[in-house]
Scaffold this motif. Structure first.
Motif, PDB file in Angstrom:
ATOM      1  N   PRO A  41       1.453  -9.893   8.075  1.00  0.00           N
ATOM      2  CA  PRO A  41       1.631 -10.322   9.463  1.00  0.00           C
ATOM      3  C   PRO A  41       0.667  -9.593  10.370  1.00  0.00           C
ATOM      4  CG  PRO A  41       3.343  -8.773   8.845  1.00  0.00           C
ATOM      5  CD  PRO A  41       2.545  -9.038   7.597  1.00  0.00           C
ATOM      6  N   ALA A  42       0.255 -10.274  11.439  1.00  0.00           N
ATOM      7  CA  ALA A  42      -0.677  -9.646  12.374  1.00  0.00           C
ATOM      8  C   ALA A  42      -0.028  -8.480  13.081  1.00  0.00           C
ATOM      9  CB  ALA A  42      -1.137 -10.678  13.399  1.00  0.00           C
ATOM     10  N   ALA A  43       1.253  -8.595  13.401  1.00  0.00           N
ATOM     11  CA  ALA A  43       1.954  -7.535  14.116  1.00  0.00           C
ATOM     12  C   ALA A  43       2.841  -6.780  13.155  1.00  0.00           C
ATOM     13  CB  ALA A  43       2.776  -8.130  15.253  1.00  0.00           C
ATOM     14  N   ARG A  44       2.224  -6.175  12.131  1.00  0.00           N
ATOM     15  CA  ARG A  44       2.991  -5.438  11.140  1.00  0.00           C
ATOM     16  C   ARG A  44       3.444  -4.107  11.713  1.00  0.00           C
ATOM     17  NH1 ARG A  44      -0.334  -1.489   9.616  1.00  0.00           N
ATOM     18  NH2 ARG A  44      -2.552  -1.799   9.849  1.00  0.00           N
ATOM     19  N   THR A  45       4.228  -3.371  10.949  1.00  0.00           N
ATOM     20  CA  THR A  45       4.640  -2.033  11.381  1.00  0.00           C
ATOM     21  C   THR A  45       3.422  -1.139  11.455  1.00  0.00           C
ATOM     22  OG1 THR A  45       6.745  -2.337  10.288  1.00  0.00           O
ATOM     23  CG2 THR A  45       6.114  -0.079  10.848  1.00  0.00           C
ATOM     24  N   PRO A  46       3.090  -0.609  12.634  1.00  0.00           N
ATOM     25  CA  PRO A  46       1.846   0.151  12.764  1.00  0.00           C
ATOM     26  C   PRO A  46       1.952   1.516  12.126  1.00  0.00           C
ATOM     27  CG  PRO A  46       3.054   0.169  14.828  1.00  0.00           C
ATOM     28  CD  PRO A  46       3.825  -0.729  13.896  1.00  0.00           C
ATOM     29  N   GLY A  47       0.771   2.058  11.747  1.00  0.00           N
ATOM     30  CA  GLY A  47       0.695   3.414  11.232  1.00  0.00           C
ATOM     31  C   GLY A  47       0.685   4.399  12.378  1.00  0.00           C
ATOM     32  N   PRO A  48       0.528   5.678  12.086  1.00  0.00           N
ATOM     33  CA  PRO A  48       0.637   6.708  13.116  1.00  0.00           C
ATOM     34  C   PRO A  48      -0.465   6.641  14.145  1.00  0.00           C
ATOM     35  CG  PRO A  48      -0.157   7.666  11.090  1.00  0.00           C
ATOM     36  CD  PRO A  48       0.234   6.264  10.781  1.00  0.00           C
ATOM     37  N   ALA A  49      -1.593   6.073  13.778  1.00  0.00           N
ATOM     38  CA  ALA A  49      -2.699   6.014  14.721  1.00  0.00           C
ATOM     39  C   ALA A  49      -2.795   4.653  15.384  1.00  0.00           C
ATOM     40  CB  ALA A  49      -4.014   6.331  14.014  1.00  0.00           C
ATOM     41  N   GLU A  50      -1.814   3.772  15.205  1.00  0.00           N
ATOM     42  CA  GLU A  50      -1.868   2.443  15.771  1.00  0.00           C
ATOM     43  C   GLU A  50      -0.991   2.355  17.001  1.00  0.00           C
ATOM     44  OE1 GLU A  50      -1.947   0.141  11.552  1.00  0.00           O
ATOM     45  OE2 GLU A  50      -1.376  -0.959  13.337  1.00  0.00           O
ATOM     46  N   VAL A  69      -7.681  -9.652  -0.572  1.00  0.00           N
ATOM     47  CA  VAL A  69      -7.326  -8.231  -0.525  1.00  0.00           C
ATOM     48  C   VAL A  69      -7.456  -7.656  -1.923  1.00  0.00           C
ATOM     49  CG1 VAL A  69      -5.513  -6.578  -0.043  1.00  0.00           C
ATOM     50  CG2 VAL A  69      -5.783  -8.565   1.415  1.00  0.00           C
ATOM     51  N   ALA A  70      -8.269  -6.594  -2.080  1.00  0.00           N
ATOM     52  CA  ALA A  70      -8.509  -6.030  -3.408  1.00  0.00           C
ATOM     53  C   ALA A  70      -7.243  -5.436  -3.991  1.00  0.00           C
ATOM     54  CB  ALA A  70      -9.599  -4.959  -3.329  1.00  0.00           C
ATOM     55  N   ARG A  71      -7.025  -5.670  -5.271  1.00  0.00           N
ATOM     56  CA  ARG A  71      -5.843  -5.125  -5.941  1.00  0.00           C
ATOM     57  C   ARG A  71      -5.826  -3.611  -5.885  1.00  0.00           C
ATOM     58  NH1 ARG A  71      -6.925  -9.311  -9.832  1.00  0.00           N
ATOM     59  NH2 ARG A  71      -5.208 -10.772  -9.930  1.00  0.00           N
ATOM     60  N   HIS A  72      -7.012  -3.020  -5.988  1.00  0.00           N
ATOM     61  CA  HIS A  72      -7.066  -1.571  -6.140  1.00  0.00           C
ATOM     62  C   HIS A  72      -7.039  -0.831  -4.834  1.00  0.00           C
ATOM     63  CE1 HIS A  72     -11.100  -2.637  -4.996  1.00  0.00           C
ATOM     64  NE2 HIS A  72     -11.165  -1.424  -4.511  1.00  0.00           N
ATOM     65  N   ALA A  73      -7.187  -1.539  -3.713  1.00  0.00           N
ATOM     66  CA  ALA A  73      -7.479  -0.821  -2.479  1.00  0.00           C
ATOM     67  C   ALA A  73      -6.338   0.101  -2.101  1.00  0.00           C
ATOM     68  CB  ALA A  73      -7.729  -1.809  -1.349  1.00  0.00           C
ATOM     69  N   ARG A  74      -6.641   1.378  -1.975  1.00  0.00           N
ATOM     70  CA  ARG A  74      -5.614   2.333  -1.583  1.00  0.00           C
ATOM     71  C   ARG A  74      -5.402   2.234  -0.090  1.00  0.00           C
ATOM     72  NH1 ARG A  74      -7.529   6.462  -3.912  1.00  0.00           N
ATOM     73  NH2 ARG A  74      -6.136   6.465  -5.646  1.00  0.00           N
ATOM     74  N   SER A  75      -4.173   2.100   0.315  1.00  0.00           N
ATOM     75  CA  SER A  75      -3.879   1.978   1.740  1.00  0.00           C
ATOM     76  C   SER A  75      -4.322   3.221   2.467  1.00  0.00           C
ATOM     77  CB  SER A  75      -2.377   1.770   1.945  1.00  0.00           C
ATOM     78  OG  SER A  75      -2.051   1.840   3.305  1.00  0.00           O
ATOM     79  N   SER A  76      -5.044   3.026   3.560  1.00  0.00           N
ATOM     80  CA  SER A  76      -5.532   4.158   4.324  1.00  0.00           C
ATOM     81  C   SER A  76      -4.571   4.575   5.423  1.00  0.00           C
ATOM     82  CB  SER A  76      -6.889   3.818   4.945  1.00  0.00           C
ATOM     83  OG  SER A  76      -7.844   3.630   3.949  1.00  0.00           O
ATOM     84  N   ASP A  77      -3.545   3.754   5.684  1.00  0.00           N
ATOM     85  CA  ASP A  77      -2.666   4.100   6.792  1.00  0.00           C
ATOM     86  C   ASP A  77      -1.229   4.306   6.346  1.00  0.00           C
ATOM     87  OD1 ASP A  77      -2.085   1.541   6.153  1.00  0.00           O
ATOM     88  OD2 ASP A  77      -2.323   0.703   8.163  1.00  0.00           O
ATOM     89  N   LEU A  78      -1.021   4.529   5.053  1.00  0.00           N
ATOM     90  CA  LEU A  78       0.328   4.840   4.593  1.00  0.00           C
ATOM     91  C   LEU A  78       0.646   6.281   4.957  1.00  0.00           C
ATOM     92  CD1 LEU A  78       0.780   3.275   1.068  1.00  0.00           C
ATOM     93  CD2 LEU A  78       2.277   3.008   3.029  1.00  0.00           C
ATOM     94  N   ARG A  79       1.668   6.472   5.718  1.00  0.00           N
ATOM     95  CA  ARG A  79       2.128   7.802   6.083  1.00  0.00           C
ATOM     96  C   ARG A  79       3.638   7.834   5.892  1.00  0.00           C
ATOM     97  NH1 ARG A  79      -2.707   7.946   6.511  1.00  0.00           N
ATOM     98  NH2 ARG A  79      -3.919   8.969   8.125  1.00  0.00           N
ATOM     99  N   PRO A  80       4.222   8.988   5.843  1.00  0.00           N
ATOM    100  CA  PRO A  80       5.670   9.048   5.811  1.00  0.00           C
ATOM    101  C   PRO A  80       6.252   8.221   6.948  1.00  0.00           C
ATOM    102  CG  PRO A  80       4.750  11.205   5.388  1.00  0.00           C
ATOM    103  CD  PRO A  80       3.601  10.315   5.726  1.00  0.00           C
ATOM    104  N   ARG A  81       7.370   7.568   6.645  1.00  0.00           N
ATOM    105  CA  ARG A  81       7.843   6.496   7.512  1.00  0.00           C
ATOM    106  C   ARG A  81       8.370   6.964   8.849  1.00  0.00           C
ATOM    107  NH1 ARG A  81      11.677   4.142   3.030  1.00  0.00           N
ATOM    108  NH2 ARG A  81      11.491   6.301   2.399  1.00  0.00           N
ATOM    109  N   HIS A  82       8.601   8.250   9.036  1.00  0.00           N
ATOM    110  CA  HIS A  82       9.149   8.688  10.303  1.00  0.00           C
ATOM    111  C   HIS A  82       8.077   8.956  11.356  1.00  0.00           C
ATOM    112  CE1 HIS A  82       8.282  12.391   7.999  1.00  0.00           C
ATOM    113  NE2 HIS A  82       7.962  12.883   9.185  1.00  0.00           N
ATOM    114  N   ARG A  83       6.812   8.790  11.021  1.00  0.00           N
ATOM    115  CA  ARG A  83       5.756   9.066  11.982  1.00  0.00           C
ATOM    116  C   ARG A  83       5.829   8.110  13.178  1.00  0.00           C
ATOM    117  NH1 ARG A  83       4.777  13.722  11.328  1.00  0.00           N
ATOM    118  NH2 ARG A  83       3.233  14.534   9.937  1.00  0.00           N
ATOM    119  N   THR A 229       1.258  14.786  19.788  1.00  0.00           N
ATOM    120  CA  THR A 229       2.600  14.469  20.279  1.00  0.00           C
ATOM    121  C   THR A 229       3.488  13.912  19.183  1.00  0.00           C
ATOM    122  OG1 THR A 229       1.972  12.226  20.967  1.00  0.00           O
ATOM    123  CG2 THR A 229       1.680  14.001  22.575  1.00  0.00           C
ATOM    124  N   SER A 230       2.873  13.409  18.088  1.00  0.00           N
ATOM    125  CA  SER A 230       3.668  12.904  16.967  1.00  0.00           C
ATOM    126  C   SER A 230       3.790  13.928  15.842  1.00  0.00           C
ATOM    127  CB  SER A 230       3.036  11.624  16.407  1.00  0.00           C
ATOM    128  OG  SER A 230       1.850  11.915  15.700  1.00  0.00           O
TER     129      SER A 230
END
Length: 715
Positions: A41-50, A69-83, A229-230
């Motif tokens: 989705p275009a308005a997905r759950t944003p990462g900490p810098a979004e 979308v490449a199968r191997h691509a490591r997500s660059s914006d995965l952070r612990p979910r409480h951020r 601040t986060s």
């Protein structure tokens, strides 16, 4: 003679100087990655810098279709979910999104150091563009592109994330697109492009004018203030201390998160800041404001701080959590917990340390910057075998999936590379001494260890050519046509290709190879949508494979033929994969041939080596495999050696490839000592076949190395 050469252990009771040997680095050097259909989705759950988008914007934003979308691509914006989500690149997001929503065609390249936030910013820009122009189709391709995958014609914005996987560095230092067809495709693209990568690159003079390159540097002071601040521990510090965190981490977002994690775990700020400052001073003076640093300096400061803090965080993990992190770090795409054999406790421990992220679908991933730091640490500690085991487990996971995936081949290749570097552990046993004068053949000493070898009988060599009907001792099934050709090719591959090599093949050929004992983990299945063969060392070109790649298989991916079977549509060619392209491979092959010629001439001058006329011609012409040259030098250091002949030519083999087989005549007792020596070697110097057969006046020792012959072993 050759006083500067290193000494190896004993052979035959003499102390000897030996040829220096080097690890082969040419095989499968470039992992290739594939893409698949996906939708986010275009308005997905944003990462900490979004930026957090309001519900009205979310409701009005149409989905962004991600076609590749490449199968191997490591997500660059995965952070612990409480951020908490933030807008720390708001100026760039607004300005660069405007560049892509204006009229005309063109491209924007965002480049910068690893982990600086390029992928996160690209996601922010995509979200903003989709909100500003709801009718626009946005296509995201993450990682290495398969040029065989068509781009959707309706797309007018293509995002190429982590584009470094498609680049190669020339001797001049300039970065260019590795695949000429991909460069041509990008040059001819008339829509908008958004590319993220670490290095600026060239597409050629015509297309280059369409690209605008913008460096994404360290966070500004205000951006860092927003990020803090986060970060619950850093935000409790005073203003001067928060400013120092920004400077000590060179404004690197992930390094700042590491800092926050350590403070939250009880580290005293003065102690942590002092240790980071000392690490930075080891490189030079403390830097000024991060935004004023040259790119290389900023990356060096961030890496020094990040490596130190990663070491602290990793060192606090328990044994189970460390193993869990290693297993997860080799995956290039977020995967389920089952893929990494996850247990809740270790996963939670890694997440709490900020070293592993859990996505909204409970998939796990390790950030590329974190994974790189972990892999460096393992290499420095001599634990490459642990990383190789993780890659083998990952390959087994992808092979167990129903859909074909190039990821299996990537992990197989990485496991093989790491195993070659680390090698099996040394075992106690007889060592080898050599006399004080032997030729120099390369640039690094080889470690010898006693290891059991295989003795497989092969016929004597009548000449340097092997007849087509004697390519294997395996009895072929009584079948005709295409099945018979496939059976002959499978038998040859199973018997002649090096055991650790990854083989790319169509499903029918892979099944035939598995029946002949080739491990499933060494097979990369090719098919429509399964990517290309660059994750392998050898590709078996059948009619099915030709229908996928056409002439590009020979012109781009695999220029040289090891052996050929059959004729017409049923013809099967066994090809050597060139990871850096056909032109680069042929240059390396020519250089290797010159080095083999020089080494062969040196061997011919050794009075302890006698040769037949045909063997002399092969040595003088540089036709002999470097592994055989080194083995002959080692044997001749202690025993007189008579070479009866070299062989290993196969039907349809490309000219210029090395002869991989030698026959040596010796008295029976001497031949047995030589056989023990040959079988005691480690890869890549361990022969695939070594045996004795009766001969005039004693025995004949036959030595055969697997295909393909590695390049660059002689310096």
């Amino acid at each position: 003679m050759h006083d500067n050469l290193p000494r190896l252990p004993e052979y035959g009771g003499r102390s000897v100087e030996v040829a220096r040997l080097v690890r082969v680095e040419y095989e499968n050097a470039a992992p290739r990655r594939t893409v698949r259909l996906h939708e986010i989705p275009a308005a997905r759950t944003p990462g900490p810098a979004e930026p957090a988008e309001n519900e009205a914007n979310r409701a009005s934003s149409r989905p962004v279709k991600v076609r590749h979308v490449a199968r191997h691509a490591r997500s660059s914006d995965l952070r612990p979910r409480h951020r908490t989500s933030l807008s720390i690149r708001s100026a760039e997001r607004r300005r660069w999104a405007a560049d892509l929503t204006g009229p005309g065609s063109g491209g924007l390249v965002i480049y910068g150091m690893g982990g600086i936030g390029k992928s996160t910013l690209a996601a922010q820009i995509a979200t903003r563009v989709s909100r500003l122009q709801s009718g626009r189709m946005i296509n995201v391709i993450n990682g290495e592109l398969a040029t065989s995958a068509p781009w959707p014609p309706e797309a007018d914005l293509v995002i190429l994330d982590n584009f470094d996987d498609n680049l190669t560095q020339e001797s001049s230092g300039r970065w260019t697109v590795r695949d000429p067809e991909l460069a041509a495709a990008l040059s001819g693209w008339h829509g908008k492009l958004l590319i993220t990568c670490r290095h600026p690159f060239s597409l050629g003079e015509v297309a280059q004018a369409r690209l605008t390159f913008r460096r994404l540097g360290p966070l500004t002071r205000s951006g860092a203030a927003e990020l803090t601040t986060s970060l619950p521990a850093i935000r409790l510090l005073g203003e001067a201390e928060r400013d120092q965190v920004w400077r000590l981490t060179a404004g690197h977002p992930l390094a700042m998160e590491y800092f926050d994690r350590l403070l939250a775990r009880g580290e005293r700020y003065p102690d942590l800041a002092g240790r980071i400052e000392a690490a930075i001073r080891a490189w030079g003076d403390l830097p000024p404001e991060p935004t004023e640093l040259p790119e290389a300096t900023a990356e060096r400061v961030a890496s020094a701080a990040g490596d130190l803090m990663f070491g602290d965080l990793f060192g606090r993990l328990g044994t189970a959590a460390r193993s869990q992190l290693v297993r997860a770090s080799v995956f290039r795409t977020p995967v389920t917990a089952e893929a990494v054999a996850a247990r809740p406790g270790p996963i939670a421990e890694c997440e709490a340390a900020g070293l592993l992220g859990i996505g909204p679908g409970h998939e796990v991933a390790v950030h590329r910057w974190t994974a790189a730091a972990l892999h460096r640490r393992l290499a420095e500690a001599g634990l490459g075998a642990q990383l190789a085991a993780a890659h083998r487990q990952a390959a087994a996971y992808w092979l167990s999936c129903a859909a074909p995936s190039a990821e299996a081949g990537y992990h197989q290749r990485r496991a093989a590379e790491l195993t070659r570097v680390a090698g099996p552990g040394p075992r106690p046993g007889p060592s080898l001494r050599r006399r004080a004068a032997v030729l120099a053949l390369a640039a690094m000493s080889v470690a010898l260890a006693v290891e059991a070898g295989r003795a497989l009988a092969v016929p004597h060599l009548a000449s340097a050519e092997r007849p087509a009907d004697a390519v294997s001792s395996v009895t072929l099934p009584s079948v005709t046509g295409a099945s018979a050709t496939r059976a002959r090719a499978a038998a040859w591959v199973a018997g002649q290709v090096s055991g650790g090599a990854v083989l790319a093949c169509d499903p029918a050929m892979c099944a035939a190879l598995a029946q002949r004992g080739v491990p499933a983990g060494s097979l990369l299945v090719l098919g429509p949508g399964a990517g290309d063969p660059l994750g392998s060392a050898v590709v078996v070109e059948t009619a099915a494979v030709r229908s996928i790649f056409g002439s590009r298989l020979a012109s781009v991916y695999a220029p040289e033929v090891l052996a050929s079977f059959g004729a017409g549509p049923a013809r099967i060619d066994v090809r050597i994969v060139a990871p850096d392209g056909a032109a680069s491979y042929r240059r390396a092959l020519a250089a290797d041939s010159r080095a083999r010629r020089a080494a062969g001439v040196q061997l011919l001058r050794d009075p302890r080596i006698t040769v037949t006329p045909s063997a002399r011609a092969a040595l003088a012409a540089g036709q002999v495999d470097a592994r055989l040259l080194m083995t002959l030098a080692a044997l001749a250091a202690s025993e007189p050696v008579r070479v009866d002949g070299f062989g290993g030519r196969d039907p349809g083999e490309s000219p210029g490839l090395a002869l991989r087989t030698a026959e040596l005549a010796a008295p029976a007792a001497t031949a047995r000592r030589m056989l023990a020596f040959v079988r005691a070697q480690r890869s890549p110097y361990l022969a695939t076949r070594a045996d004795l057969t009766p001969g005039p006046g004693g025995a004949v020792l036959t030595i055969e190395f697997g295909a393909p012959a590695p390049l660059g072993m002689l310096r």
